[in-house]
Write an enzyme that holds these catalytic residues in place. Structure first.
Site, PDB file in Angstrom:
ATOM      1  N   VAL A 144     -41.227  18.932  58.146  1.00  0.00           N
ATOM      2  CA  VAL A 144     -41.064  18.207  59.414  1.00  0.00           C
ATOM      3  C   VAL A 144     -39.434  17.636  59.633  1.00  0.00           C
ATOM      4  O   VAL A 144     -39.066  17.385  58.337  1.00  0.00           O
ATOM      5  CB  VAL A 144     -42.076  17.076  59.761  1.00  0.00           C
ATOM      6  CG1 VAL A 144     -41.620  15.963  58.514  1.00  0.00           C
ATOM      7  CG2 VAL A 144     -41.704  16.513  60.892  1.00  0.00           C
ATOM      8  N   TYR A 149     -36.399  16.023  62.173  1.00  0.00           N
ATOM      9  CA  TYR A 149     -36.077  15.346  63.633  1.00  0.00           C
ATOM     10  C   TYR A 149     -34.705  15.947  64.145  1.00  0.00           C
ATOM     11  O   TYR A 149     -33.695  16.035  63.708  1.00  0.00           O
ATOM     12  CB  TYR A 149     -35.942  13.853  63.591  1.00  0.00           C
ATOM     13  CG  TYR A 149     -35.375  13.085  64.867  1.00  0.00           C
ATOM     14  CD1 TYR A 149     -36.327  13.094  65.962  1.00  0.00           C
ATOM     15  CD2 TYR A 149     -34.162  12.631  65.071  1.00  0.00           C
ATOM     16  CE1 TYR A 149     -35.557  12.668  67.144  1.00  0.00           C
ATOM     17  CE2 TYR A 149     -33.577  12.159  66.288  1.00  0.00           C
ATOM     18  CZ  TYR A 149     -34.460  11.984  67.193  1.00  0.00           C
ATOM     19  OH  TYR A 149     -34.124  11.470  68.344  1.00  0.00           O
ATOM     20  N   HIS A 150     -34.804  16.303  65.363  1.00  0.00           N
ATOM     21  CA  HIS A 150     -33.428  16.772  66.366  1.00  0.00           C
ATOM     22  C   HIS A 150     -33.294  15.579  67.445  1.00  0.00           C
ATOM     23  O   HIS A 150     -34.260  15.202  67.953  1.00  0.00           O
ATOM     24  CB  HIS A 150     -33.814  18.207  66.972  1.00  0.00           C
ATOM     25  CG  HIS A 150     -33.913  19.385  65.928  1.00  0.00           C
ATOM     26  ND1 HIS A 150     -32.950  19.433  64.786  1.00  0.00           N
ATOM     27  CD2 HIS A 150     -34.726  20.246  65.840  1.00  0.00           C
ATOM     28  CE1 HIS A 150     -33.241  20.417  64.205  1.00  0.00           C
ATOM     29  NE2 HIS A 150     -34.319  20.974  64.833  1.00  0.00           N
ATOM     30  N   LEU A 167     -31.745  22.616  56.752  1.00  0.00           N
ATOM     31  CA  LEU A 167     -31.541  24.103  56.820  1.00  0.00           C
ATOM     32  C   LEU A 167     -33.025  24.668  57.374  1.00  0.00           C
ATOM     33  O   LEU A 167     -33.951  24.080  56.801  1.00  0.00           O
ATOM     34  CB  LEU A 167     -31.205  24.810  55.938  1.00  0.00           C
ATOM     35  CG  LEU A 167     -29.877  25.199  55.943  1.00  0.00           C
ATOM     36  CD1 LEU A 167     -29.149  23.996  55.469  1.00  0.00           C
ATOM     37  CD2 LEU A 167     -29.523  26.176  54.786  1.00  0.00           C
ATOM     38  N   LEU A 182     -29.514  25.582  61.325  1.00  0.00           N
ATOM     39  CA  LEU A 182     -29.321  24.245  60.552  1.00  0.00           C
ATOM     40  C   LEU A 182     -28.888  23.439  61.630  1.00  0.00           C
ATOM     41  O   LEU A 182     -28.354  23.507  62.760  1.00  0.00           O
ATOM     42  CB  LEU A 182     -28.056  24.673  59.602  1.00  0.00           C
ATOM     43  CG  LEU A 182     -26.518  24.911  60.260  1.00  0.00           C
ATOM     44  CD1 LEU A 182     -25.790  23.487  60.531  1.00  0.00           C
ATOM     45  CD2 LEU A 182     -25.725  25.744  59.292  1.00  0.00           C
ATOM     46  N   ALA A 183     -29.055  22.045  61.037  1.00  0.00           N
ATOM     47  CA  ALA A 183     -28.615  20.939  61.846  1.00  0.00           C
ATOM     48  C   ALA A 183     -27.817  19.993  61.148  1.00  0.00           C
ATOM     49  O   ALA A 183     -28.226  19.675  59.949  1.00  0.00           O
ATOM     50  CB  ALA A 183     -29.960  20.126  62.185  1.00  0.00           C
ATOM     51  N   CYS A 236     -38.532  16.527  55.749  1.00  0.00           N
ATOM     52  CA  CYS A 236     -38.526  17.808  54.994  1.00  0.00           C
ATOM     53  C   CYS A 236     -39.494  17.567  53.789  1.00  0.00           C
ATOM     54  O   CYS A 236     -39.762  18.398  52.935  1.00  0.00           O
ATOM     55  CB  CYS A 236     -37.059  18.020  54.259  1.00  0.00           C
ATOM     56  SG  CYS A 236     -35.788  18.334  55.235  1.00  0.00           S
TER      57      CYS A 236
END
Length: 237
Positions: free
Chosen positions: A78, A80-81, A172, A185-186, A202
């Site tokens: 998991v 978050y964006h 990633l 990726l973020a 994560c």
């Protein structure tokens, strides 16, 4: 005759995009790819969304509240964006580019490290935990981490990640289908970080999440997106 180098990536800055719509578009492009389909790099940000990867466990989402939890087919658990995060989605043909997943992950991480360096932040790798991390007490420190990846003897156990003194600044999560990649990726630029406290990022209980603003860098989404795109362009060719 020597093979020609792959063409430059088709780079697109998409702005704010619904997460599920972005995934559907990546899946559609990947399914329709042919031998001459150009490789692409999409950069965007998403509205607040928790995403649960293929290895995700429901108990790692503590309190979602009003933020939707979306199951997705990327690797990992998991995360978050949200607004203020640069999300990069490389859509690549691995056979054309001539590398495998492990090297691809290394290149994504290296592009992120170089992007952070451009803004005066030192990014680090941690053994056993993909992504990029910074020292919480000194984000500019170049001193090598004791928990950095190091050569292991054949047959030795994989290292247990050690996040002591560190915060995660970039995550990633990738998917490879038909030898082609999507997801990506973020990189956290200037976010509301509170939602990360509602999950085990994560899948880790003791992992702090930070952004570039918390590291003392005042910049905006667009500037970071441009630099990250340039670094990915250079390293993924």
């Amino acid at each position: 005759m020597q093979a020609s180098a792959p063409a430059a990536l088709d780079i697109r800055f998409l702005g704010r995009v619904d997460y599920a719509c972005a995934v559907a578009a990546m899946q559609s492009m990947t399914a329709a790819r042919g031998p001459h389909t150009p490789d692409a790099l999409w950069l965007c940000e998403h509205p607040p969304t928790f995403t649960q990867g293929l290895a995700g466990k429901a108990e790692h989402v503590l309190t979602a509240g009003s933020i939707p939890v979306v199951a997705t087919n990327r690797g990992g658990q998991v995360t978050y964006h949200g607004p203020g995060q640069v999300v990069a989605y490389p859509l690549l043909d691995f056979q054309r580019r001539g590398y495998f997943v492990k090297e691809y992950v290394h290149r994504l991480e290296e592009a992120t490290i170089r992007t952070l360096a451009h803004f005066g932040i030192t990014g680090h790798r941690v053994a056993g935990a993909p992504g990029i991390y910074v020292r919480l007490d000194d984000p500019a420190s170049h001193a090598a981490l004791p928990q950095r990846p190091q050569r292991r003897l054949p047959g030795s156990a994989a290292p247990q990640p050690d996040f002591t003194g560190l915060g995660k600044i970039a995550a990633l999560g990738i998917k490879v289908s038909r030898h082609c990649s999507y997801h990506g990726l973020a990189l956290n630029v200037a976010m509301d970080l509170e939602p990360f406290q509602r999950i085990h990022p994560c899948g880790y209980l003791d992992l702090t999440t930070v952004d570039m603003r918390r590291c003392g860098v005042a910049t905006d989404w667009a500037d970071v997106a441009v630099v990250l795109a340039q670094q990915l362009q250079a390293l993924l060719n």
